[in-house]
Design an enzyme around this catalytic site. Structure first.
Site, short mmCIF file in Angstrom:
data_model
loop_
_atom_site.label_atom_id
_atom_site.label_comp_id
_atom_site.label_asym_id
_atom_site.label_seq_id
_atom_site.Cartn_x
_atom_site.Cartn_y
_atom_site.Cartn_z
N LYS A 108 4.54 -7.42 -6.91
CA LYS A 108 3.01 -7.54 -6.01
C LYS A 108 3.91 -8.76 -4.69
CE LYS A 108 -0.31 -6.33 -8.04
NZ LYS A 108 -1.59 -6.51 -7.66
N ASP A 138 3.57 -3.69 -3.46
CA ASP A 138 1.67 -3.98 -3.01
C ASP A 138 1.07 -4.97 -2.96
OD1 ASP A 138 -1.37 -4.15 -3.29
OD2 ASP A 138 -1.29 -3.99 -6.37
N ASP A 192 -5.31 1.55 -2.81
CA ASP A 192 -5.60 0.86 -3.62
C ASP A 192 -7.14 1.14 -3.45
OD1 ASP A 192 -6.35 0.31 -6.51
OD2 ASP A 192 -4.66 -1.43 -6.29
N LYS A 216 -9.06 4.43 -10.40
CA LYS A 216 -8.52 3.27 -11.74
C LYS A 216 -9.89 4.33 -13.27
CE LYS A 216 -6.41 -1.05 -10.60
NZ LYS A 216 -6.65 -0.82 -9.50
MG LIG Z 1 -2.76 -2.64 -5.71
#
Ligand SMILES: [Mg+2]
Length: 323
Positions: A108, A138, A192, A216
């Site tokens: 991250k 990310d 994303d 997702k």
């Molecule tokens: Mg992500």
């Protein structure tokens, strides 16, 4: 699928609300609230984040109802590869330890509390301790194009084994522009946050705004929907989690098994929870998690019961979404 009065009754009759402590703060959370219910197929998880509106939460519920009650394509796949996940923490080794062995780690970056140098330091630490691991960064859409290019250049010069940048910038237009500019460094980008709604994957693909889609299953309304959407979009996918318990992970893992993507899934995240609902959690073993339904172990649940206030809130939300 249609929510019949019988399904509604069974959901309300079996629903359990749990509040699970996180190992480290992630996505601003120190506990994760979830609602689980049981259908003829087994247990399902409904855990839209508490700030989500009912409209979005209802789509997540559709996914959970399909998993517990619906027709799901079968698979013979036994395990899938997953990546490790490193939040913006100081102690890199301790945080990555629960993931065991792994081939890919997602770091991250671009968190508001962190500087560019903090992010680079973390990347260097990972490379030092895990020299063979491939890296995903990310940014959750938090860079602008200029910053993303600056990082890309550094990464390129330092020979970081980068798999892709995940949502480096916010909008689809920015993603498309950046994707072109990154060709010079041979760097791929994955969308994303740009693929949260059912209509998004196709929009991203048509705008040529990503090389890879991070999907997702819950926000896409379930496995069957996600399969159809993936087919339409025609891009490689990475199935990812929404920080679920092993029950929620089981649904995502099943989708990943059906899709057979070349990319490791972002489904190792049960390792970020300090507790789980089962004695046999879907946490990574040598970089894999198994494909299976998950049963609850009642002794585990005692420690993670939600407060009465949380339970009431979730049942209210559930009743509204079941309408
Ligand atoms: Mg992500």
């Amino acid at each position: 699928m249609e929510i019949t009065p019988e399904i509604r009754e069974q959901i309300l009759g079996t629903a359990k609300v749990l509040s699970i402590p996180m190992r480290t703060k992630f996505r601003g959370l120190t506990t994760r609230e979830v609602l689980l219910f049981e259908g003829p197929n087994g247990w399902a998880e409904w855990s839209p984040f508490t700030e989500y509106e009912d409209e979005e939460a209802s789509i997540w519920l559709k996914a959970a109802i399909e998993w517990a009650f619906g027709d799901i394509p079968k698979t013979d796949v036994k395990t899938i590869k997953v990546n490790a996940t490193l939040p913006a923490v100081k102690d890199v080794r301790k945080t990555l330890e629960p993931f065991g062995k792994f081939e890919v780690v997602k770091i991250k970056v671009a968190e508001p509390s962190q500087t560019l140098q903090d992010d680079l330091d973390r990347i260097h630490q990972v490379r030092e301790h895990y020299p063979d691991a491939r890296i995903r960064l990310d940014a959750n859409g938090n860079w602008d194009i200029e910053t993303a290019l600056k990082i890309a250049k550094t990464i390129y010069q330092e020979n970081v084994p980068l798999e892709y940048l995940e949502q480096p910038v916010r909008t689809i237009a920015e993603m498309a522009e950046l994707k072109l500019k990154l060709q010079e460094f041979n760097i791929k980008i994955a969308a994303d946050e740009s693929v949260r709604k059912v209509s998004d994957p196709l929009a991203v693909a048509q705008a040529n705004a990503a090389d890879i889609l991070v999907l997702k299953v819950a926000p896409l309304g379930g496995i069957n929907n996600a399969l159809a959407i993936t087919k339409d979009a025609g891009l490689p996918v990475v199935v990812s989690s929404a920080l679920e318990t092993s029950v929620g992970i089981s649904m995502g893992a099943h989708l990943a098994a059906l899709l057979g993507s070349e990319y490791a899934s972002g489904l190792g995240t049960a390792a970020l929870l300090a507790e789980d609902v089962t004695d046999t959690p879907l946490i990574p073993v040598d970089g894999d998690i198994r494909i299976s339904r998950v049963d609850l172990d009642s002794t585990r649940l005692e420690d993670i019961e939600a407060t009465k206030r949380e339970v009431d809130w979730w049942f209210e939300r559930l009743r509204r979404s079941l309408k």
